[in-house]
Write a protein that holds these residues in place. Structure first.
Motif, PDB file in Angstrom:
ATOM      1  N   ARG A 114       0.823  -1.210   0.000  1.00 53.95           N
ATOM      2  CA  ARG A 114       0.000   0.000   0.000  1.00 53.95           C
ATOM      3  C   ARG A 114       0.855   1.256   0.000  1.00 53.95           C
ATOM      4  NH1 ARG A 114      -3.792   0.184   4.740  1.00 53.95           N
ATOM      5  NH2 ARG A 114      -2.627   1.979   5.419  1.00 53.95           N
ATOM      6  N   LYS A 115       1.950   1.246   0.758  1.00 57.23           N
ATOM      7  CA  LYS A 115       2.843   2.406   0.791  1.00 57.23           C
ATOM      8  C   LYS A 115       3.505   2.608  -0.572  1.00 57.23           C
ATOM      9  CE  LYS A 115       5.150   3.461   4.435  1.00 57.23           C
ATOM     10  NZ  LYS A 115       6.087   3.533   5.560  1.00 57.23           N
ATOM     11  N   PHE A 116       3.941   1.506  -1.203  1.00 58.14           N
ATOM     12  CA  PHE A 116       4.550   1.609  -2.526  1.00 58.14           C
ATOM     13  C   PHE A 116       3.560   2.186  -3.528  1.00 58.14           C
ATOM     14  CE2 PHE A 116       4.891  -0.288  -6.749  1.00 58.14           C
ATOM     15  CZ  PHE A 116       6.119   0.216  -7.148  1.00 58.14           C
ATOM     16  N   ALA A 117       2.349   1.649  -3.552  1.00 59.46           N
ATOM     17  CA  ALA A 117       1.351   2.108  -4.517  1.00 59.46           C
ATOM     18  C   ALA A 117       0.973   3.564  -4.268  1.00 59.46           C
ATOM     19  CB  ALA A 117       0.114   1.221  -4.459  1.00 59.46           C
ATOM     20  N   LEU A 118       0.890   3.958  -3.019  1.00 61.39           N
ATOM     21  CA  LEU A 118       0.559   5.332  -2.678  1.00 61.39           C
ATOM     22  C   LEU A 118       1.660   6.278  -3.147  1.00 61.39           C
ATOM     23  CD1 LEU A 118      -1.372   7.258  -1.218  1.00 61.39           C
ATOM     24  CD2 LEU A 118      -0.073   6.820   0.855  1.00 61.39           C
TER      25      LEU A 118
END
Length: 178
Positions: A114-118
């Motif tokens: 989720r952090k990567f995609a954000l």
């Protein structure tokens, strides 16, 4: 080299003779004995660009021209050229920062998806903002293609899934769609 210069001047002279009847004819560069300053005043870059010429016809040499857009953008009425360039530069720096931080999350992709995609989506959004500041948002959104609409939908869907829903599965799906 001198022969190449002579051939170039002959070619440009022929081109001038052929376009002398058109109203938007560009004067030919000076003869071989002329200086480079005279060549810039009589055509220079404008003559070389031809059909790709971003300069409007009748613009005097040396006049400031904004080559990316010919008209003012209705969404950015109060911004000068320098303000748009500075804002675009800042957006590019923020995009590079977000892409770099997303790259640091790649080894832990399963744990921090989720952090990567954000971060990746925010970097894409900043890059789109930089392009919108340079070209104008109204011009970019005037006729978007089907692929651009799908990309924007995936981008905003990823941001919504990561920020509002906090769903790792939907965030990963949105990032894969990007």
């Amino acid at each position: 080299m001198a022969d190449l210069g002579r051939q170039l001047h002959e070619y440009l002279a022929q081109s001038k003779a052929a376009t002398a009847t058109s109203p938007s004819a560009v004067p030919a560069p000076p003869a071989a004995g002329g200086s480079q300053e005279e060549a810039g005043d009589r055509g220079g870059l404008r003559a070389w660009l031809g059909a790709l010429n971003p300069f409007p016809p009748g613009t005097p040499p040396g006049a400031p021209v904004w080559p990316w857009t010919g008209e003012e953008d209705p969404w950015l009425l109060g911004l000068s050229r320098w303000q748009r360039l500075v804002g675009s530069g800042l957006c590019v720096l923020l995009a590079a920062l977000c892409f770099g931080l997303a790259g640091l999350c790649v080894p832990l992709l399963l744990l921090r998806a989720r952090k990567f995609a954000l971060l990746w989506s925010l970097g894409s959004l900043c890059a789109l903002g930089a392009a919108a500041l340079l070209r104008g948002p109204a011009r970019l959104l005037r006729e978007p293609g089907r692929g651009a609409l799908l990309y924007l939908g995936a981008l905003f869907g990823t941001l919504y899934a990561a920020l509002a829903l906090r769903s790792t599965a939907l965030t990963a799906l949105g990032a894969a769609a990007q």
